[in-house]
Motif scaffolding. Structure first.
Motif, mmCIF file in Angstrom:
data_model
loop_
_atom_site.group_PDB
_atom_site.id
_atom_site.type_symbol
_atom_site.label_atom_id
_atom_site.label_comp_id
_atom_site.label_asym_id
_atom_site.label_seq_id
_atom_site.Cartn_x
_atom_site.Cartn_y
_atom_site.Cartn_z
ATOM 1 N N ARG A 1 39.600 37.491 41.050
ATOM 2 C CA ARG A 1 39.585 37.453 42.513
ATOM 3 C C ARG A 1 38.851 38.642 43.123
ATOM 4 O O ARG A 1 38.020 38.486 44.026
ATOM 5 C CB ARG A 1 41.025 37.406 43.030
ATOM 6 N N THR B 1 37.496 25.116 48.248
ATOM 7 C CA THR B 1 37.550 26.465 47.703
ATOM 8 C C THR B 1 38.897 26.723 47.037
ATOM 9 O O THR B 1 39.907 26.114 47.404
ATOM 10 C CB THR B 1 37.320 27.507 48.815
ATOM 11 N N ALA B 2 38.878 27.633 46.066
ATOM 12 C CA ALA B 2 40.131 28.023 45.412
ATOM 13 C C ALA B 2 40.970 28.913 46.314
ATOM 14 O O ALA B 2 42.152 29.131 46.061
ATOM 15 C CB ALA B 2 39.826 28.739 44.095
#
Length: 553
Positions: free
Chosen positions: A158, A233-234
Motif C-alpha cells: 500500500r 480499485t482496491a
C-alpha cells in the motif's frame, strides 16, 4: 534532429502548370474538407501542387503526412510531419505524438522514445499516450512504462503504491502546468507531496485523497483537480452522497434539488449543516475546491463538495454512518431540524423549481435542455444556453445559431441567459457568438443582454469573454465563476493504483487583452441572485432587463 524543408519531400515538377491564386484557393479548401486518409491518398498529386506553391502551410503538410501513412510511405510521412512542426502547427505535441507512433510502427524504438519525450515536454495529455495502441509492442519496455507513468513489477504494498501514485501526480503537475504571470505550482507543492507520502501509513485512503485534492487545489485553477476513482480499485473510497443539491445564493445556502423522498426540502434555506452556518461551511470547503476565482468556490464547493460524504467526513461534519444534522427553513417559513443520510442518490446538479411554485419563472422552465429560445414580449428574444454541447435531439448548436439569426431579424434586443451553464466545448459556441455580434452590429439600436451567475464557467466564460471583447453586451446579474482570461482544459488521467482521476490544465485561454487581469467581468446592471427570489418564483435579473427595455434606456 535534421532540418527538413519542402524540397526534401517534394521535387518541384514542371509537368503540372502552376496554380493561379484562385485555383490554389479552390484546391486548398477542397483538400482541407477531406477527413478520410484513403481519399487523401488518392489526392497526393494535388497536395504536392499546393506545397509547391506554399511550403509553409502546416495543414497541407499534415494532409500529405496522413496520405503517406495510408500508402505505407513511412519516410515521406515522417518528413511531412517534420514540416508540420517546422511551420509551427497549432498542436505541435500532436505532430510529435504522430511521429512517435510512426517510428513505433516501423520498429524504431529509440526514435519512438525520442519523439515520445518531445510529446511529453510539449504537454501532450498523458491519457492519450497511455491508451495508444501504437505503443502496445513496447508495453512491457521499462523505458516506455516510465515515460507513460505505468508502474513496474517492483511496486508492491500500500505505501509503495500510494508513493508511486503521488509521485506521478507530482511529475504531471510540473509537466503539464505553466505559469504566465505566476508560478506553475505553489512553492510548497513538492514539500506538501513529500509530507503526504510520509504520512501514508497513518492515513486512510479517503484522507490521502482529500489531502492530495487540497494540495492540488492550491494551484488555483478551476480545471485542475484530483477527482474520485475512475475505475474499479482496491482502495475503499467513500462514494456516498447526500440526497440533496445545495446552491449558494447571494442571500444564503439553499436546497435546489433532492431525491424524491426529500423533495419537500427543495427551496429550503440551510441555516446549519453539521453544526456550521453558511459562512463557516464555505470557509471549511474552500481549501479543497479547484477555483479560478472566489465565485468558483461558491459553485463547485456548494453544489459538488458539500453533498459528498467524503468531504463532510474530512471536515469532521459526518461520522462513518455518513449522516449529518441540518437545520433548514422551509419555503413556507417553518424551521425544521432534520438528519440527512448518505447513500447512492442520483440528484441533479442544477436548479429545479421549488415544489410550491404553480408556474416557475422562465429561467427554471427548461434547465435540462442544452439550449432553447422564446419570444420576450413583442420586440425581444430570450435565449437560454445551459450547455455548449450539441443536443442529442434536435438542432445542433450551429443550426440553433442559424435559427437565432433568423429569429432576431424583427427584434431589437436579445437576452442571453447562461446562469446554469458550466461549460462544454468552446468551439461549438463560435456560430452563436457570430450570430449575436452580427445582430448587434446591424443597428446601433440593437442590444444584447447577458445574464450570468457563479455557475457560468469554463466554455461559458470563453463565450462571454469573446462577446465582451468583440461586442458591446450589457452584463446583468452576478459575476461568473471564471476570469476573462484563464488556464483551463480537462483531459484527466488515472493514477494506476488508487485509480483516482487527475486533471492538470495545459492551455491558457487568452480571450481578451493580454493585460486583462480581472477576476470576472463586471456587471453593467448588478442584480443579486437571491434564494428568496428563487423560492418566490421571481427572476430579478430578467425583471431588470425588462425595466430597461420598457424605459427605452
Amino acid at each position: 534532429m535534421k532540418r527538413v524543408t519542402a524540397c526534401n519531400v517534394i521535387a518541384r515538377s514542371s509537368a503540372s502548370p502552376p496554380l493561379t491564386p484562385a485555383a490554389y484557393y479552390e484546391l486548398y479548401n477542397d483538400i482541407q474538407n477531406i477527413d478520410d486518409a484513403a481519399i487523401l491518398a488518392s489526392r497526393i498529386g494535388d497536395i504536392e501542387r499546393l506545397i509547391a506553391v506554399d511550403g509553409d502551410n502546416h495543414q497541407t503538410w499534415a494532409a500529405l503526412a496522413e496520405a503517406m501513412i495510408e500508402i505505407g510511405e513511412t519516410q515521406k510521412a515522417i518528413e511531412a510531419y517534420l514540416n508540420v512542426r517546422r511551420t509551427g502547427s497549432i498542436y505541435k505535441n500532436y505532430a510529435a505524438h504522430r511521429l512517435a507512433q510512426i517510428y513505433a510502427g516501423a520498429g524504431q524504438r529509440d526514435a519512438a522514445l525520442e519523439w515520445l519525450d518531445v510529446a511529453l515536454r510539449e504537454r501532450r495529455a498523458l491519457v492519450r499516450l497511455q491508451r495508444d495502441d501504437a505503443f502496445a509492442v513496447y508495453r512491457d519496455d521499462p523505458e516506455f512504462r516510465r515515460r507513460l507513468g505505468l508502474p513496474g513489477g517492483s511496486v508492491s504494498g500500500r505505501e509503495a503504491e500510494w508513493g508511486f501514485d503521488l509521485n506521478l501526480l507530482r511529475r504531471e503537475a510540473h509537466r503539464m502546468r505553466f505559469g504566465c504571470d505566476e508560478a506553475a505550482v505553489p512553492d510548497s507543492f513538492d514539500s506538501d507531496i513529500d509530507l503526504l507520502i510520509s504520512e501514508v501509513g497513518r492515513r486512510t485512503d479517503d484522507q490521502i485523497w482529500m489531502q492530495a485534492r487540497r494540495i492540488v487545489a492550491g494551484i488555483s485553477d478551476g480545471h485542475t483537480f484530483v477527482g474520485g476513482p475512475s475505475d474499479v480499485t482496491a482502495r475503499n473510497f467513500e462514494s456516498r452522497v447526500l440526497p440533496v443539491t445545495f446552491f449558494d445564493f447571494d442571500d444564503g445556502l439553499f436546497i435546489v434539488d433532492a431525491a424524491p423522498e426529500f423533495s419537500h426540502l427543495v427551496g429550503a434555506e440551510v441555516l446549519n449543516l453539521g453544526g456550521l452556518d453558511r459562512g463557516a461551511l464555505m470557509a471549511a470547503i474552500d481549501p479543497f475546491v479547484q477555483a479560478d476565482n472566489d465565485r468558483t468556490v461558491r459553485y463547485i464547493g456548494a453544489q459538488l463538495g458539500l453533498r459528498r460524504t467524503v468531504f463532510l467526513r474530512e471536515l469532521g461534519l459526518a461520522d462513518e454512518s455518513g449522516e449529518i444534522s441540518a437545520s433548514v427553513r422551509l419555503a413556507n417559513g417553518d424551521v425544521r431540524n432534520t438528519t440527512l443520510p448518505s447513500g447512492d442518490y442520483d440528484v441533479g446538479r442544477k436548479l429545479t423549481p421549488p415544489a410550491n411554485l404553480d408556474e416557475p419563472p422562465l429561467y427554471l422552465v427548461r434547465v435540462e435542455d442544452n439550449y432553447w429560445s422564446a419570444p420576450l414580449g413583442k420586440d425581444a428574444l430570450y435565449l437560454q444556453i445551459n450547455s455548449f454541447r450539441d443536443s442529442r435531439i434536435g438542432a445542433s448548436l450551429a443550426d440553433f445559431a442559424d435559427q437565432v439569426a433568423d429569429q432576431t431579424r424583427n427584434v431589437s434586443a436579445v437576452v442571453v441567459d447562461v446562469r446554469h451553464n458550466n461549460g462544454g466545448n468552446a468551439h461549438l459556441s463560435v456560430p452563436l457568438t457570430r450570430a449575436l455580434l452580427a445582430f448587434e452590429a446591424a443597428s446601433p439600436d440593437h442590444r444584447v443582454f447577458v445574464i450570468t451567475s457563479h455557475m457560468s464557467f469554463s466554455a461559458t466564460q470563453i463565450f462571454i469573454s469573446r462577446l465582451d471583447s468583440l461586442g458591446r453586451p450589457v452584463f446583468v446579474g452576478t459575476p461568473s465563476g471564471a476570469s476573462p482570461n484563464f488556464t483551463g482544459e480537462e483531459e484527466p488521467f488515472t493514477l494506476p493504483f488508487s485509480k483516482l482521476s487527475v486533471s492538470f490544465s495545459p492551455l491558457h485561454w487568452q480571450n481578451t487583452s493580454p493585460v486583462d487581469h480581472r477576476k470576472w467581468i463586471e456587471m453593467d446592471v448588478p442584480v443579486a441572485f437571491n434564494g428568496a427570489d428563487y423560492v418566490a418564483g421571481r427572476d430579478a435579473a430578467l425583471e431588470a432587463i425588462q425595466g430597461i427595455l420598457s424605459r427605452g434606456d
